[in-house]
Design a protein around this motif. Structure first.
Motif, mmCIF file in Angstrom:
data_model
loop_
_atom_site.group_PDB
_atom_site.id
_atom_site.type_symbol
_atom_site.label_atom_id
_atom_site.label_comp_id
_atom_site.label_asym_id
_atom_site.label_seq_id
_atom_site.Cartn_x
_atom_site.Cartn_y
_atom_site.Cartn_z
ATOM 1 N N ASN A 8 52.104 2.796 -6.675
ATOM 2 C CA ASN A 8 53.526 3.024 -6.883
ATOM 3 C C ASN A 8 54.016 4.127 -5.953
ATOM 4 O O ASN A 8 53.616 5.281 -6.087
ATOM 5 C CB ASN A 8 53.767 3.398 -8.345
ATOM 6 N N SER A 10 57.123 5.237 -5.766
ATOM 7 C CA SER A 10 58.163 6.056 -6.401
ATOM 8 C C SER A 10 57.600 7.296 -7.095
ATOM 9 O O SER A 10 58.168 8.368 -7.009
ATOM 10 C CB SER A 10 58.956 5.229 -7.404
ATOM 11 N N ASP A 11 56.492 7.144 -7.822
ATOM 12 C CA ASP A 11 55.927 8.314 -8.507
ATOM 13 C C ASP A 11 54.494 8.623 -8.083
ATOM 14 O O ASP A 11 53.804 9.392 -8.739
ATOM 15 C CB ASP A 11 56.029 8.169 -10.035
ATOM 16 N N GLN A 12 54.053 8.041 -6.974
ATOM 17 C CA GLN A 12 52.747 8.322 -6.376
ATOM 18 C C GLN A 12 51.588 8.160 -7.362
ATOM 19 O O GLN A 12 50.750 9.043 -7.512
ATOM 20 C CB GLN A 12 52.740 9.739 -5.769
ATOM 21 N N THR A 13 51.547 7.017 -8.048
ATOM 22 C CA THR A 13 50.467 6.739 -8.986
ATOM 23 C C THR A 13 49.771 5.436 -8.611
ATOM 24 O O THR A 13 50.303 4.637 -7.847
ATOM 25 C CB THR A 13 50.987 6.619 -10.430
ATOM 26 N N ASP A 33 57.671 2.923 -16.328
ATOM 27 C CA ASP A 33 57.771 4.075 -15.438
ATOM 28 C C ASP A 33 57.056 5.287 -16.028
ATOM 29 O O ASP A 33 56.452 5.209 -17.096
ATOM 30 C CB ASP A 33 59.229 4.377 -15.081
ATOM 31 N N GLU A 34 57.133 6.416 -15.336
ATOM 32 C CA GLU A 34 56.408 7.624 -15.747
ATOM 33 C C GLU A 34 56.886 8.184 -17.090
ATOM 34 O O GLU A 34 56.165 8.919 -17.750
ATOM 35 C CB GLU A 34 56.471 8.699 -14.652
ATOM 36 N N ARG A 35 58.090 7.820 -17.544
ATOM 37 C CA ARG A 35 58.604 8.293 -18.836
ATOM 38 C C ARG A 35 58.339 7.310 -19.966
ATOM 39 O O ARG A 35 58.724 7.546 -21.098
ATOM 40 C CB ARG A 35 60.107 8.556 -18.723
ATOM 41 N N LYS A 65 60.419 1.622 -6.873
ATOM 42 C CA LYS A 65 61.454 1.384 -7.886
ATOM 43 C C LYS A 65 62.704 0.829 -7.227
ATOM 44 O O LYS A 65 63.144 1.302 -6.179
ATOM 45 C CB LYS A 65 61.776 2.682 -8.612
#
Length: 67
Positions: A8, A10-13, A33-35, A65
């Motif tokens: 990903n 967008s959040d570097q995962t 997503d991260e949340r 994203k």
């Protein structure tokens, strides 16, 4: 089911997820997503790498994203 490594942007995962088919470049996928909320992501790249044990190719997708 195909296990796909999802990288990903967008959040570097990185996660391993199971899909019925490997998504293609340009397709949209719904991921958490991260949340913890569902969000839309665009598939930017798809590639395969040979696994640790010979003869098996592992799919990878690169997502971002959707704005």
């Amino acid at each position: 089911m195909v296990e796909v490594e999802v990288q990903n942007e967008s959040d570097q995962t990185e996660k391993k997820l199971k899909f019925v088919t490997v998504p293609r470049i340009g397709e949209g996928v719904r991921l958490t997503d991260e949340r913890g909320f569902k969000a839309s992501y665009d598939v930017l790249d798809v590639w395969y790498q040979e696994g640790e044990f010979g003869g098996v190719w592992i799919p990878y997708i690169h997502v971002r994203k959707t704005p």
